[in-house]
Design a protein around this motif. Structure first.
Motif, mmCIF file in Angstrom:
data_model
loop_
_atom_site.group_PDB
_atom_site.id
_atom_site.type_symbol
_atom_site.label_atom_id
_atom_site.label_comp_id
_atom_site.label_asym_id
_atom_site.label_seq_id
_atom_site.Cartn_x
_atom_site.Cartn_y
_atom_site.Cartn_z
ATOM 1 N N THR A 46 4.656 31.029 31.491
ATOM 2 C CA THR A 46 5.519 31.620 32.524
ATOM 3 C C THR A 46 5.808 30.572 33.575
ATOM 4 O O THR A 46 4.900 29.972 34.138
ATOM 5 C CB THR A 46 4.825 32.829 33.180
ATOM 6 N N GLU A 47 7.053 30.364 33.838
ATOM 7 C CA GLU A 47 7.475 29.299 34.751
ATOM 8 C C GLU A 47 6.922 29.498 36.153
ATOM 9 O O GLU A 47 6.448 28.558 36.792
ATOM 10 C CB GLU A 47 9.007 29.254 34.750
ATOM 11 N N THR A 48 6.878 30.719 36.629
ATOM 12 C CA THR A 48 6.389 30.960 37.993
ATOM 13 C C THR A 48 4.913 30.660 38.099
ATOM 14 O O THR A 48 4.435 30.179 39.124
ATOM 15 C CB THR A 48 6.650 32.418 38.415
ATOM 16 N N ALA A 49 4.129 30.947 37.050
ATOM 17 C CA ALA A 49 2.699 30.633 37.087
ATOM 18 C C ALA A 49 2.478 29.136 36.988
ATOM 19 O O ALA A 49 1.594 28.576 37.639
ATOM 20 C CB ALA A 49 1.979 31.351 35.949
ATOM 21 N N ALA A 50 3.283 28.473 36.161
ATOM 22 C CA ALA A 50 3.098 27.042 35.962
ATOM 23 C C ALA A 50 3.307 26.265 37.248
ATOM 24 O O ALA A 50 2.597 25.304 37.520
ATOM 25 C CB ALA A 50 4.059 26.544 34.888
ATOM 26 N N ILE A 51 4.287 26.678 38.060
ATOM 27 C CA ILE A 51 4.583 25.916 39.272
ATOM 28 C C ILE A 51 3.574 26.171 40.386
ATOM 29 O O ILE A 51 3.646 25.557 41.430
ATOM 30 C CB ILE A 51 6.003 26.214 39.796
#
Length: 637
Positions: A512-517
């Motif tokens: 998930t992009e939001t978790a990765a950032i």
């Protein structure tokens, strides 16, 4: 009798006088040892200086008796002096009293403690002497102690502690009273006074450490739960209403990791000060975990609880905190619940506060939530701890089931391989539960890495048994943000892969992009490790939250999964149409493939094809099916 008459008849008048005096001296010996000894010496001196009388048998006998007495008295005197020297060598103050509490003997240490001469203490009332030097509020009446010791049920020891102001220094003195009995009668006591100031300070420090957090000096979890239990009983028995608040710091790990543990500890101390400044002195504040605090508010209404939570959020928002040249925004998620006669037991009460705190955290940084029985979401979260145990059981007993959903290529020439996404279900009571039921508990109780690894290992094992699919298949496996930033988890995945023969390029990990950032640097490092051995990476839910196109460059991936919220209404929404087109265009320039989620109909699929999207997925394309039923002839739409 005859012998007595013989001795009397043989005595001169002076001898008779001396013998009578010696008898009197001996009888007085036990009463006044020194007086009797001097009297005996005087009488024998008179006898020895009687020049008119010749030595007789009696006088010789008396001389022999006196010599023995002299040696005996000298021995007793030496023993007495030895006892006195031993008593004076003791550092503790030792006092002998009679049954009435009058002082009959003291040692030198006692004189130093009372700062006086021996005559000022002897024959005086011990209780009055102690009152003269002790702090008044500590007084334990000595005569009351004597009453307790004088009863027939003998007491071997009586201890108490009082404090003395010695040159503006407060000393803790332990008083140990040992009774002296004659038969059943109390005839006196031995009082030992010992300076226990150092030991008392150590005991106080140990008691403080047992009940307080070392960093913030607030109560720790153990002491707080004692007070919480007391408050719960008070509410049940006296119809009082209190409140329990649970507070989790927002972004504490980010501050702690970037600015160092010293800065993290300072932040915790600053937060503790804010808590104490914004609640009443009668309320209880505690640190119950790494970045978790708890507050107990006494005798409050719901409005007061809400006001306190708002005030705490505001104070934390205004807290200026900087470290290592960086300025950090401080906030906390606060969940509260009322404690009254209708409240459940303490375990459920803590779950209510925890559930409210979780809802506050989902609202965004620095928010709060008061628990309500009428809130369905809060009631559901309250049950999550039971789900945590259920998930552990499912992992141990293999009660999870793997499903898959086909992903259709819009251009089979450019994308000849068949794509599927692995999905998870939980077998419970003959039913299959969807992730929406159990995943919130998995995330909340930080079990994501365990569940993710179960999915990865079972998928790898299944794929190893399908060698005919190795060059024709791409399998997408979801990884949570916690897993992709967990170095130990990534290492385990790589070790697992080395035990199989299928090509790593057949596996695509969706993150998930939001978790990765949340931790971009660490996520980038972990992604690099996966890609080095050939795994593909997809950014899931792209466009959701605060994403920007710059993340495509910061986190290189082979696939972008466009968030379904932009796809569902793409036929009627111009903004969704433009966003999807922009994502597809940008992805092509960066040599990435795009996958659109939530596709429900052919019309949507055709429009996405026109916009340059590479793959589509959704219930309009294919329904999830058990992985065990998958075969290589799976049709492609």
């Amino acid at each position: 009798m005859t012998l007595s008459i013989f001795f009397v008849a043989a005595m001169s008048p002076l001898e008779m006088f001396v013998v009578s005096g010696i008898i009197i001296a001996i009888s007085l010996y036990l009463y006044r040892r020194q007086i009797s000894w001097q009297l005996s010496q005087l009488l024998m001196h008179m006898l020895s200086n009687d020049t008119e009388t010749q030595p007789t048998l009696v006088s010789k006998w008396l001389s022999s008796v006196f010599s023995h007495l002299e040696r005996y008295v000298l021995q007793l005197t030496n023993e007495r002096n030895g006892y006195i020297e031993t008593l004076n060598a003791i550092n503790d103050a030792v006092i002998r009293t009679d049954a009435a509490g009058k002082i009959s003997a003291v040692n030198k240490a006692c004189l130093a403690l009372f700062s006086c001469q021996q005559e000022n203490l002897l024959h005086n009332d011990y209780d009055l002497c102690q009152r003269a030097i002790e702090v008044p509020e500590d007084h334990v009446d000595f005569h009351e102690v004597l009453k307790k010791l004088s009863v027939k049920q003998r007491t071997n020891l009586y201890k108490s502690v009082f404090h003395v102001d010695m040159n503006n220094r407060i000393l803790a003195i332990e008083r140990q009273v040992t009774p002296v009995y004659s038969g059943d009668e109390l005839i006196g006591t031995v009082v030992v006074l010992r300076d226990v100031t150092t030991a008392e300070k150590l005991r106080k420090r140990l008691r403080f450490q047992a009940n307080h957090d070392n960093v913030t000096k607030l109560f720790n979890r153990y002491k707080f739960e004692q007070r919480l239990t007391d408050a719960w009983h008070d509410a049940q028995e006296n119809s009082e209403q209190h409140a329990l608040l649970q507070m989790d710091m927002d972004r504490f790990k980010l501050i702690n990791d970037n600015a160092g543990h010293a800065a993290g500890d300072q932040l915790l101390r600053d937060v503790a000060n804010i808590l104490k400044l914004n609640v009443r002195s009668s309320d209880i504040c505690a640190r119950i975990g790494g970045d978790e605090f708890a507050i107990l508010l006494y005798q409050v209404t719901p409005d007061i609880v809400q006001s306190v939570m708002n005030k705490l959020n505001l104070a934390l928002k205004q807290l200026p905190f900087s470290a290592s040249g960086q300025v950090f925004e401080v906030g906390a998620s606060i969940g509260g619940t009322l404690i009254n006669a209708k409240s459940p037991h303490i375990t459920e009460l803590k779950r209510q506060a925890d559930a409210a705190c979780f809802i506050a955290k989902n609202k965004g940084i620095n928010n709060n939530q008061l628990f309500s029985q009428n809130d369905d979401q809060l009631m559901s979260l309250q049950q999550e701890p039971r789900w945590a145990a259920r998930i552990h059981q499912a992992l141990e007993s293999d009660e999870f089931a793997l499903f898959y959903q086909s992903i259709q290529a819009l251009d089979n020439i450019d994308n000849p391989k068949q794509h599927i996404e692995i999905l998870l279900r939980l077998q419970s009571g003959g039913k299959l539960l969807s992730p929406n039921v159990f995943l919130p508990a998995v995330e909340r109780f930080r079990l994501t890495d365990k569940v993710d690894y179960w999915v990865v290992s079972k998928t790898f094992a299944w794929f190893e048994q399908q060698p005919e699919l190795w060059q024709k298949q791409v399998i997408a496996i979801n990884l949570s943000g916690d897993s992709i930033t967990n170095e130990h988890f990534i290492t385990k995945v790589l070790e697992c892969q080395r035990s199989y023969n299928f090509p790593s390029s057949a596996i695509c990990f969706e993150i998930t992009e939001t978790a990765a950032i949340a931790d971009m640097n660490l996520a980038r490092q972990m992604v690099d490790r996966l890609q080095m051995v050939g795994f593909n990476i997809a950014l899931d839910d792209f466009g959701k939250g605060f994403s920007t196109f710059s993340y495509l460059k910061s986190l290189p991936a082979q696939y972008i999964k466009i968030d379904g919220s932009y796809v569902e209404e793409i036929l009627t929404s111009e903004s969704d149409h433009s966003i999807v087109k922009a994502i597809a265009t940008m992805a092509k320039t960066m040599d990435m493939k795009t996958i659109a989620e939530f596709v429900q109909c052919d019309e949507t699929m055709n429009l996405l094809s026109d916009l340059g999207v590479d793959f589509v997925q959704g219930y309009g394309i294919a329904l999830p099916k058990p992985l065990a039923d998958y075969h290589k002839t799976e049709p492609i739409h």
